[in-house]
Design an enzyme around this catalytic site. Structure first.
Site, PDB file in Angstrom:
ATOM      1  N   LYS A 279      50.226 -58.364 -19.527  1.00  0.00           N
ATOM      2  CA  LYS A 279      49.441 -57.950 -18.350  1.00  0.00           C
ATOM      3  C   LYS A 279      50.054 -56.720 -17.675  1.00  0.00           C
ATOM      4  CE  LYS A 279      47.204 -57.604 -14.664  1.00  0.00           C
ATOM      5  NZ  LYS A 279      45.803 -57.473 -14.391  1.00  0.00           N
TER       6      LYS A 279
ATOM      7  N   CYS B  21      46.869 -52.759  -8.421  1.00  0.00           N
ATOM      8  CA  CYS B  21      47.272 -53.095  -9.792  1.00  0.00           C
ATOM      9  C   CYS B  21      48.055 -51.957 -10.424  1.00  0.00           C
ATOM     10  CB  CYS B  21      46.028 -53.394 -10.622  1.00  0.00           C
ATOM     11  SG  CYS B  21      44.846 -54.425  -9.731  1.00  0.00           S
TER      12      CYS B  21
END
Ligand code: SAJ
Length: 406
Positions: free
Chosen positions: A201, A255
């Site tokens: 991720k 993010c």
């Protein structure tokens, strides 16, 4: 029954999608106002297709609560802030959620953590929470990490179509979780171990951050020699093995502008390229500010009140302002003790900064210079309003005769 913990940008669409595909779902959030809004039949943020999905999930019987539920399947999507100084993730919300789950969960329950965490977080912080509660991992509780991958602006589509990764301790639990996500996910679902899932991720977002940093660095090199960076990237990308992203006024959101720092924080002597890339991206708002001063000088503009930033959100066509390049630019400006520039964004109704406009025409009319910080569709559809203005286009969306680029 599935209890989704945390109903923000990821938890809410995920809970709705599961309910809309026939699963019994209760969404839990500690924020009373948020839960009340959802119970009253309204969504809490704007996202393409979210209202329609909300209606489908409502018909299917989704419920919302502030309480954790007694069940055997949990999805945790609570925030994971990061500490700007240590560059490390703050796992306290995830730890708190897991602590509360183990108080009520049924024997053999599965806890799937979707929140983005730095590699090693589950071993270092989450497993101890369960062990300290007296539960045995692998018997009383099963842990998994299924990091979310959906992009704001296209979340509903990507929930259905993206490939997924599930990190688990045992293949049997992997199969069980895969069965649940397969109810709606049309992409491939890879089952792996937890450390690998955590790493993938963060690596995905880091790859994008480094690629954008490369584009931003090229923009600076091209500015130095008066070359057109967009044309250069366009031609390079015609090569079958080159795919450079676009330069911009900075990298925002929670993010791409955050996750790579986890690697820098945990591996400071190893993550060199990543560290430099993040610094390059973080320097872009200041670069734009200097460009503004440079252009003002060239055009004889003196009044900062006549210079406006178009866009406050971190990217186009969404209402999320987290780590927004425009906010970063305004903060740099404050360090220079300058009078704040004017700002307008069609997605932000409330006043959150000084000199904020709420009407596009009025904003552009009052400005001599407009800086396009965000490429919302609205400005693309109203280009004619800019025709007598000095424009600094940070996204290469205008057909500029006499305007300026990054
Ligand atoms: N940006 C550029 N140039 C580009 C592309 C983006 O400057 O060519 C800027 C944007 O303007 C924005 C920032 O980067 O300020 C981030 O936007 P984004 O669209 O690249 O990504 P996010 O942060 O909205 O979503 C990312 C996605 N990650 C990847 O594509 C690898 C998404 O799939 C993740 O689920 C999400 O992070 C997340 O939650 O981790």
């Amino acid at each position: 029954m599935i209890n989704v913990i945390g109903l923000g940008y990821i938890g809410l669409p995920t809970a709705l999608m599961l309910a809309a595909h026939g699963l019994e779902v209760i969404g839990t959030d500690c924020n009373k106002e948020l839960v009340d809004t959802l119970k009253a039949g309204r969504t809490t943020f704007k996202e393409e297709g979210l209202d329609a999905l909300f209606a489908r999930a409502g018909q299917a019987g989704i419920r919302f609560s502030q309480q954790y539920q007694e069940t055997d399947f949990y999805i945790v999507s609570v925030p994971t802030p990061y500490d700007k100084f240590s560059k490390k993730v703050d796992p306290s919300y995830v730890m708190g959620a897991v602590k509360d789950i183990v108080q009520v969960s049924k024997p053999g329950a599965v806890i799937v953590i979707e929140s983005t965490i730095s590699p090693g977080t589950i071993d270092r912080f989450i497993r101890p929470v369960i062990t300290e509660s007296g539960r045995i991992i692998g018997e009383d509780i099963h842990l998994a990490h299924a990091p979310e991958r959906i992009i704001p602006g296209n979340m509903v589509y990507e929930l259905l179509h993206n490939n997924r990764t599930i990190g688990v301790d045992s293949p049997e639990i992997g199969r069980k979780i895969k069965d649940i996500y397969s109810r709606f996910c049309q992409g491939e679902i890879v089952v792996t171990d937890i450390r690998t899932a955590e790493m993938t991720k963060v690596v995905e977002n880091t790859f994008r951050a480094v690629n954008i940093a490369f584009a931003n660095e090229l923009a600076k090199i091209c500015r130095h020699d008066n070359l057109d960076v967009y044309e250069i990237i366009r031609i390079c990308n015609m090569h079958p093995r080159v795919n450079i992203l676009q330069p911009g006024p900075g990298v925002g959101g929670h993010c791409i502008s955050v996750d790579p720092w986890f690697l820098v924080g945990d591996y400071p002597s190893l993550a060199k390229v990543i560290d430099e890339s993040m610094k390059t991206n973080d320097g872009m708002p200041e670069f734009v500010l200097n460009r503004i001063y440079e252009i003002m000088k060239e055009r004889g503009l003196k009044d900062l009140k006549k210079v406006g930033l178009y866009g406050l959100t971190y990217k186009e066509n969404i209402d999320d302002i987290r780590e927004s390049p425009t906010l970063q630019l305004l903060s740099s400006q404050r360090h220079h003790l300058a009078q704040p520039l004017c700002v307008y964004d069609p997605f932000i109704q409330e006043d959150i900064v000084a000199n904020q406009y709420h009407d596009l025409k009025e904003f552009i009319q009052d400005m001599e210079m407009v800086v396009i910080m965000v490429k919302h569709d609205e400005i693309k559809e109203n280009m004619e309003l800019l025709k007598d203005k000095i424009v600094l286009d940070c996204h290469n969306i205008c057909d500029l005769q006499e305007g300026y680029h990054l």
